[in-house]
Design an enzyme around this catalytic site. Sequence first.
Site, short mmCIF file in Angstrom:
data_model
loop_
_atom_site.label_atom_id
_atom_site.label_comp_id
_atom_site.label_asym_id
_atom_site.label_seq_id
_atom_site.Cartn_x
_atom_site.Cartn_y
_atom_site.Cartn_z
N SER A 256 0.83 -1.19 0.00
CA SER A 256 0.00 0.00 0.00
C SER A 256 0.86 1.24 0.00
O SER A 256 2.02 1.22 0.39
CB SER A 256 -0.89 0.00 1.24
OG SER A 256 -0.05 0.18 2.38
N LYS A 257 0.23 2.32 -0.43
CA LYS A 257 0.89 3.62 -0.48
C LYS A 257 1.44 4.03 0.87
O LYS A 257 2.43 4.72 0.96
CB LYS A 257 -0.14 4.67 -0.90
CG LYS A 257 -0.09 5.00 -2.37
CD LYS A 257 -0.96 6.21 -2.63
CE LYS A 257 -1.36 6.22 -4.10
NZ LYS A 257 -2.43 7.10 -4.40
N ARG A 258 0.72 3.62 1.91
CA ARG A 258 1.10 4.08 3.25
C ARG A 258 2.52 3.66 3.63
O ARG A 258 3.18 4.32 4.39
CB ARG A 258 0.11 3.58 4.29
CG ARG A 258 -0.85 4.65 4.73
CD ARG A 258 -1.92 4.11 5.64
NE ARG A 258 -2.79 3.18 4.93
CZ ARG A 258 -3.07 1.96 5.36
NH1 ARG A 258 -2.56 1.53 6.49
NH2 ARG A 258 -3.87 1.19 4.68
N GLY A 260 5.05 3.11 1.46
CA GLY A 260 6.09 3.46 0.47
C GLY A 260 5.46 3.79 -0.86
O GLY A 260 4.24 3.79 -1.01
#
Length: 485
Positions: A256-258, A260
Amino acid sequence: MSDVQPRVRFAPSPTGYLHVGGLRTALYNYLFAKRYNGKFILRIEDTDRNRYVEGAVEKLIESLKWCGLDYEEGPGKDGGYGPYIQSERLSIYKEHVDKLIENKHAYYCFCTPERLEALREEQQKLKLPQAKYDKHCLELSEETIKNNLESGMPYVVRLNVPPGLRIYIKDIVRGDVEFDSEVVDDQVLLKSDGYPTYHLANVVDDYLMGITHVIRGEEWLSSTPKHVLLYDYFGWRRPQFAHLPLLLNPDKSKLSKRQGDVAVEDYRDKGYLKEALVNFVALLGWTAGDDKEFYYLEELTEKFSLERVNKAGAVFNVEKLNWLNAEHLRKKPKDEIIDMLKKEIASSEYASITFTGELLNQIVDAMLERVSFVKEFLTKAEYLFKDFDSYDEETVKKRWKEDSSLLLKKLADKIEAIDNPLKEDYEHALHQVAEENNVGNGKVIHPLRLAVSGVGGGPGVFDICKIIGKKNVLNRITKAIEILK
Ligand code: GLU
């Protein structure tokens, strides 16, 4: 492989960026096509108008191109199966939906959002494992349907999933997978805005475009029963399926974006080489079966096979990507590295400095083993480009002795006398000073390094001297003597 020429596709929904998971799917499709002399097709799945992003398709194509994944058929490259953008194929889907309705494999549904919401709530209360449409509109009479349609009542078309059916799917990666039709919802195929849903458009297009192998992320496996029902209802032969393992964060949660970056463009902008990114992504779920990890795209096309794709989720390990970046950088031709460095300099604080080709060459020689990214040529040894005011305390304590000032002074006198000193001249002068003063070379080298770089490690000290030049060497020696005494 049979001798049928495979046709595979990457079918992204344009979101405005290329997700690394999307790149992995595109890459595996590309490799598979190349390996077996097939065709790699790009199809744009843009039927969700709520998610429409201006310019997204162009961006996506640009990112694929940057990675070296050129498609043979797709937007702008007609291979006789176009158009390759789903929003340009609406009449085709309508025609196919009509056929399904005619054969009772699909039906009109006029349920209002309110009714559907109430149904969902009711099912939630009953703690059913998943919300499912209750086939309410399947019971409508021909006449009601006709009247509703004529009066312009909004509708969707749903897939008529028969109860009590076992659905078998053969998957190249996952083996035999089985679903109970009870867990398959009467999927909306055509939305009230006249656009097809992903499921319908995907199946119709895969068939009409002659797709032989559907290679895509594991998140689509649960949709596959709906797809195979559609193939069966249309009387079409199913393609082969290969669902690629999930991409995971190092803590094994879904990537997930969270935790990286997930966009290819982010990696590109951070200075990753496309060769490294492609190499890294290729290994997310596939190995050639040996220990080799360094690959160029061409080599991958010779080795890749779907049979060697793993079922288990693949961990996205940025350290490995960084390592591959360094490896690929080091293997590049020097000219190319210098060109990249020039570009980096042009957008840096050193843009106004003139670097001769010779100087750039020296910088690259001195630093290549010490950097993982081109930008690190400028950041890992800033003293090559500018003066500094402080010296690393630890190194000073350890390396700057009582006689350091005197030895450096003598060294400076010798350097002063040399015209345009080369690397060897610095070295020679230093050896002379050590010899004449009866000390080991280290007694001069370490203080010299501290004087010219301010730190205790880095590229060869004579390389540093040559790069910064005689004037700077002498100034820095004088300054160090003044400050460190
Ligand atoms: N449009 C789907 C996506 O965005 C494609 C899934 C598939 O390949 O079938 O990933």
